[in-house]
Motif scaffolding. Structure first.
Motif, PDB file in Angstrom:
ATOM      1  N   SER A 195      -4.667   1.850   5.876  1.00 35.05           N
ATOM      2  CA  SER A 195      -4.598   2.739   4.583  1.00 35.05           C
ATOM      3  C   SER A 195      -3.660   2.569   3.618  1.00 35.05           C
ATOM      4  CB  SER A 195      -4.715   4.166   5.172  1.00 35.05           C
ATOM      5  OG  SER A 195      -3.498   4.773   5.645  1.00 35.05           O
ATOM      6  N   THR A 196      -3.684   3.149   2.435  1.00 41.31           N
ATOM      7  CA  THR A 196      -2.668   2.915   1.780  1.00 41.31           C
ATOM      8  C   THR A 196      -1.229   3.735   2.019  1.00 41.31           C
ATOM      9  OG1 THR A 196      -3.362   5.198   0.664  1.00 41.31           O
ATOM     10  CG2 THR A 196      -4.320   3.267  -0.278  1.00 41.31           C
ATOM     11  N   LEU A 251       9.883   2.833  -0.987  1.00 39.08           N
ATOM     12  CA  LEU A 251       9.234   3.233  -2.156  1.00 39.08           C
ATOM     13  C   LEU A 251       7.835   2.669  -1.654  1.00 39.08           C
ATOM     14  CD1 LEU A 251      11.471   2.489  -5.230  1.00 39.08           C
ATOM     15  CD2 LEU A 251      10.907   4.829  -4.233  1.00 39.08           C
ATOM     16  N   SER A 252       7.520   1.700  -0.888  1.00 37.82           N
ATOM     17  CA  SER A 252       6.323   1.019  -0.786  1.00 37.82           C
ATOM     18  C   SER A 252       5.328   1.794  -0.096  1.00 37.82           C
ATOM     19  CB  SER A 252       6.571  -0.444   0.034  1.00 37.82           C
ATOM     20  OG  SER A 252       7.353  -0.169   1.174  1.00 37.82           O
ATOM     21  N   GLU A 253       6.018   2.966   0.731  1.00 35.23           N
ATOM     22  CA  GLU A 253       5.147   3.811   1.516  1.00 35.23           C
ATOM     23  C   GLU A 253       5.012   5.305   0.720  1.00 35.23           C
ATOM     24  OE1 GLU A 253       6.625   4.190   5.284  1.00 35.23           O
ATOM     25  OE2 GLU A 253       7.101   2.205   5.769  1.00 35.23           O
ATOM     26  N   ARG A 254       5.396   5.173  -0.510  1.00 36.22           N
ATOM     27  CA  ARG A 254       5.178   6.430  -1.070  1.00 36.22           C
ATOM     28  C   ARG A 254       3.728   6.484  -1.594  1.00 36.22           C
ATOM     29  NH1 ARG A 254       9.854   9.200  -2.510  1.00 36.22           N
ATOM     30  NH2 ARG A 254      11.687   8.283  -1.449  1.00 36.22           N
ATOM     31  N   HIS A 255       3.130   7.642  -1.442  1.00 36.26           N
ATOM     32  CA  HIS A 255       1.546   7.760  -1.831  1.00 36.26           C
ATOM     33  C   HIS A 255       1.226   9.435  -2.109  1.00 36.26           C
ATOM     34  CE1 HIS A 255       1.794   8.616   2.562  1.00 36.26           C
ATOM     35  NE2 HIS A 255       0.580   9.270   2.383  1.00 36.26           N
ATOM     36  N   GLY A 256       0.002   9.697  -2.635  1.00 34.64           N
ATOM     37  CA  GLY A 256      -0.437  11.083  -2.521  1.00 34.64           C
ATOM     38  C   GLY A 256      -0.072  11.474  -3.903  1.00 34.64           C
ATOM     39  N   LYS A 257      -0.890  12.566  -4.048  1.00 37.38           N
ATOM     40  CA  LYS A 257      -0.988  13.475  -5.304  1.00 37.38           C
ATOM     41  C   LYS A 257      -0.067  14.695  -5.206  1.00 37.38           C
ATOM     42  CE  LYS A 257      -5.519  11.721  -6.558  1.00 37.38           C
ATOM     43  NZ  LYS A 257      -6.747  12.146  -7.051  1.00 37.38           N
ATOM     44  N   VAL A 258       0.520  15.055  -5.967  1.00 29.47           N
ATOM     45  CA  VAL A 258       1.406  16.134  -6.074  1.00 29.47           C
ATOM     46  C   VAL A 258       0.541  17.614  -5.958  1.00 29.47           C
ATOM     47  CG1 VAL A 258       1.634  16.502  -8.573  1.00 29.47           C
ATOM     48  CG2 VAL A 258       3.557  17.550  -7.104  1.00 29.47           C
ATOM     49  N   SER A 259      -0.657  17.390  -6.380  1.00 28.16           N
ATOM     50  CA  SER A 259      -1.737  18.563  -6.317  1.00 28.16           C
ATOM     51  C   SER A 259      -1.826  18.754  -4.906  1.00 28.16           C
ATOM     52  CB  SER A 259      -2.781  18.382  -7.254  1.00 28.16           C
ATOM     53  OG  SER A 259      -3.486  17.036  -6.656  1.00 28.16           O
ATOM     54  N   HIS A 260      -1.822  17.819  -4.142  1.00 26.28           N
ATOM     55  CA  HIS A 260      -2.035  18.143  -2.827  1.00 26.28           C
ATOM     56  C   HIS A 260      -1.173  19.321  -1.868  1.00 26.28           C
ATOM     57  CE1 HIS A 260      -4.556  13.918  -2.253  1.00 26.28           C
ATOM     58  NE2 HIS A 260      -5.212  15.020  -2.942  1.00 26.28           N
ATOM     59  N   GLN A 279      13.242  18.575  -3.522  1.00 23.14           N
ATOM     60  CA  GLN A 279      14.129  17.404  -2.813  1.00 23.14           C
ATOM     61  C   GLN A 279      13.246  16.353  -2.413  1.00 23.14           C
ATOM     62  OE1 GLN A 279      15.950  20.250  -0.237  1.00 23.14           O
ATOM     63  NE2 GLN A 279      17.518  20.706  -1.840  1.00 23.14           N
ATOM     64  N   GLY A 280      12.199  16.594  -1.802  1.00 12.72           N
ATOM     65  CA  GLY A 280      11.278  15.680  -1.047  1.00 12.72           C
ATOM     66  C   GLY A 280      11.181  14.214  -1.900  1.00 12.72           C
ATOM     67  N   PRO A 281      10.572  14.246  -2.978  1.00 13.03           N
ATOM     68  CA  PRO A 281      10.055  12.926  -3.670  1.00 13.03           C
ATOM     69  C   PRO A 281      11.614  12.341  -3.990  1.00 13.03           C
ATOM     70  CG  PRO A 281       8.762  14.762  -4.404  1.00 13.03           C
ATOM     71  CD  PRO A 281       9.652  15.384  -3.666  1.00 13.03           C
ATOM     72  N   ARG A 282      12.386  13.216  -4.433  1.00 14.45           N
ATOM     73  CA  ARG A 282      13.810  12.478  -5.018  1.00 14.45           C
ATOM     74  C   ARG A 282      14.448  11.595  -3.720  1.00 14.45           C
ATOM     75  NH1 ARG A 282      17.994  13.856  -8.836  1.00 14.45           N
ATOM     76  NH2 ARG A 282      16.207  14.570  -9.972  1.00 14.45           N
ATOM     77  N   LEU A 283      14.520  12.421  -2.387  1.00 14.19           N
ATOM     78  CA  LEU A 283      15.326  11.735  -1.542  1.00 14.19           C
ATOM     79  C   LEU A 283      14.330  11.019  -0.469  1.00 14.19           C
ATOM     80  CD1 LEU A 283      17.701  14.880  -0.852  1.00 14.19           C
ATOM     81  CD2 LEU A 283      18.152  12.902  -2.183  1.00 14.19           C
ATOM     82  N   GLY A 284      13.229  11.286  -0.370  1.00  9.93           N
ATOM     83  CA  GLY A 284      12.449  10.849   0.477  1.00  9.93           C
ATOM     84  C   GLY A 284      12.942  11.116   2.043  1.00  9.93           C
ATOM     85  N   TYR A 325       6.911  11.865   1.118  1.00  6.66           N
ATOM     86  CA  TYR A 325       6.223  10.568   0.781  1.00  6.66           C
ATOM     87  C   TYR A 325       5.566  10.667  -0.584  1.00  6.66           C
ATOM     88  CZ  TYR A 325       5.807   9.329   5.656  1.00  6.66           C
ATOM     89  OH  TYR A 325       6.275   9.258   7.150  1.00  6.66           O
ATOM     90  N   LEU A 326       5.853  11.416  -1.454  1.00  5.34           N
ATOM     91  CA  LEU A 326       5.375  11.312  -2.848  1.00  5.34           C
ATOM     92  C   LEU A 326       6.191  10.457  -3.574  1.00  5.34           C
ATOM     93  CD1 LEU A 326       4.707  15.256  -3.785  1.00  5.34           C
ATOM     94  CD2 LEU A 326       2.976  13.482  -3.558  1.00  5.34           C
ATOM     95  N   PRO A 327       5.542   9.646  -4.676  1.00  6.64           N
ATOM     96  CA  PRO A 327       6.511   8.759  -5.450  1.00  6.64           C
ATOM     97  C   PRO A 327       7.677   9.487  -6.070  1.00  6.64           C
ATOM     98  CG  PRO A 327       4.052   8.599  -5.726  1.00  6.64           C
ATOM     99  CD  PRO A 327       4.387   9.936  -5.145  1.00  6.64           C
TER     100      PRO A 327
END
Length: 487
Positions: free
Chosen positions: A2-3, A22-31, A83-88, A230-232
């Motif tokens: 999957s993606t 970054l190659s594994e970041r995916h999904g929508k913030v609305s989720h 903090q999640g999208p920024r730091l991963g 996991y968000l971009p």
């Protein structure tokens, strides 16, 4: 595949406390909105709406306290989500820059206690809900606690993507159930006019409800960025905050309101939340009580899965403080099983006293994590402004050191100054709270004290040098990931 590169070919998430490339970041913030709505749209939240009523307050002041408490607590909780999208990175590992490589064990221990406590309460409630839907005599059957725990572990094991998907679809069913339940409560439950009299203000009941509501929301802060990591990284801080804030706040306010509304008419307030829920549902039409309990049980299963997932990450973080951990699927399985076993053991032997003391547990969580949230957010938004050297977080000899004394000192100071303001019925009443007639305002004391203390003690940090190191290491990590050098 999957993606989501977060999973293996078998569909199981393998990453745990490690950085998400970054190659594994995916999904929508609305989720993340549905996920945090569902975190509150369940029976445990219903029970937290009883505090003001059981303490002698009336409905209107209970509503006001719930709204204020949830808005205050959710503000800090949602700030962590950004903090999640920024730091991963998962939430608890982010405590190392403030508390140190080993010093972070202080907050991880408290976090693990919270995961276990909530899992015990949620699995017992879910077991009662399933048993109550099938047969009144089976409501205490430990079989359902086993079933709830096993299903929650499976969801947590598959991981991040399944958790988001499960919560998103469950939200539609839950919202439908809550609409019908609300209609039943409003139409069939008579509320005396005195319950809306603003002149009947009870300070102890008001601040007790406000504190528990705020504590309930802040309790999510220890794993909120686990579900945004996991968000971009291009995801805006504001959008992450907004989806988390309104998802969680609306779910909490709605369900706590229901809890207060039902409590006003209950003959034995708070003695059996599951039976109260079924009774109110059946008032709308026969059989709706069973449907409501099944949906409620699914909600508790989903929350238990969140706690299993977060507990696993926290346990891995703790082990990594002593022995370097390679973040593999194997270590996820082991820590999930351990977390589930601990929760299951205590849930099977949970007594009525434990369930009755759940509100005291929520206050304890509030006391323990107010100083932490103050330190963590001050560091992220004010001191280091979101720039962290990721590799240093996993290096015991790195720039964040083994012991972060500014963070530890600020935390302890924030906690100590709160003690005189504590009021936990039946356990402890601080001298200031006693002088105030049992009013607990410790939240408004510990948070600013810990935040200001940490800021003052970190004025010497060379933020510019750390930012340069953070940028350099970020490039190196991404290059290594692209070359498949990361595990």
């Amino acid at each position: 595949m999957s993606t989501s590169a977060a999973t293996t070919s078998r569909g199981l998430e393998v990453r745990s406390i490690d950085y998400v490339p970054l190659s594994e970041r995916h999904g929508k913030v609305s989720h993340i909105g549905p996920l945090w709505f569902m975190s509150n749209a369940q029976i445990a939240t219903l029970a937290t709406g009883l505090i003001s009523i059981t303490s002698g307050g009336n409905l209107i002041w209970s509503f006001i306290a719930i709204v204020l408490g949830i808005l205050i607590g959710t503000f800090f909780m949602a700030a962590h989500s950004s903090q999640g999208p920024r730091l991963g990175l998962p939430q608890m590992i982010q405590s190392r820059p403030q508390f140190g490589y080993v010093g972070a064990l202080l907050v991880w221990l408290f976090a693990y206690i919270q995961y276990a406590g909530f899992n015990i309460f949620n699995s017992v409630l879910a077991g009662e809900a399933v048993g109550g839907a099938i047969s009144k005599e089976q409501s205490s059957n430990p079989l359902w606690i086993w079933v709830v725990t096993i299903v929650a572990v499976v969801i947590a094991l598959v991981g991040y993507d399944l958790i988001h998907t499960f919560e998103r679809y469950l939200m539609y069913v839950t919202v439908a159930m809550l609409i019908l339940l609300t209609i039943s409560a409003v139409v069939n439950i008579h509320i005396p006019a005195s319950q809306f009299d603003l002149s009947h203000f009870n300070a102890v009941a008001f601040f007790g409800q406000l504190g528990v509501a705020a504590g309930y929301q802040i309790s999510w802060a220890i794993y909120v960025s686990d579900y945004s990591r996991y968000l971009p990284p291009t995801t805006s801080t504001n959008s992450t905050f907004q989806w988390t804030f309104w998802g969680s706040a609306l779910g909490g306010i709605w369900v706590m309101f229901l809890g207060s509304w039902v409590a006003v008419s209950a003959k034995d307030i708070g003695t059996n939340t599951v039976e109260d829920l079924k009774h109110v549902a059946d008032l709308l039409f026969p059989g709706f009580g069973i449907i409501a309990l099944i949906v409620a049980a699914l909600g508790l299963v989903s929350v238990t899965a969140l706690n299993m997932y977060g507990g696993s990450l926290t346990l891995i973080s703790s082990i990594d403080s002593f022995v370097k951990v390679r973040p593999t699927l194997g270590i996820r399985i082991v820590t999930l099983v351990v977390t589930a076993a601990i929760s299951l053991l205590f849930a099977l032997f949970a007594t009525a006293n434990f369930l009755g003391d759940f509100n005291a547990f929520l206050l304890l969580i509030l006391y323990l994590f107010i100083p932490w949230t103050a330190v963590n957010l001050t560091d992220f938004f004010i001191v280091r402004k979101g720039h962290y050297a990721i590799a240093e977080i996993f290096d015991p000899k790195g720039i964040y050191k083994r012991w972060g004394w500014p963070g530890i000192t600020a935390y302890l100071l924030g906690f100590v100054v709160m003690i005189p303001f504590f009021d936990v019925a039946g356990f402890y009443e601080g001298p200031v709270s006693k002088a105030l007639g049992g009013v607990d305002i410790s939240l408004f004391i510990g948070l600013p004290v810990a935040a200001v203390a940490y800021w003052l003690m970190t004025r010497h940090i060379d933020v510019a040098a750390e930012q340069e190191l953070a940028h350099r290491q970020a490039r190196e990590i991404e290059e290594a990931a692209a070359a498949h050098e990361l595990p």
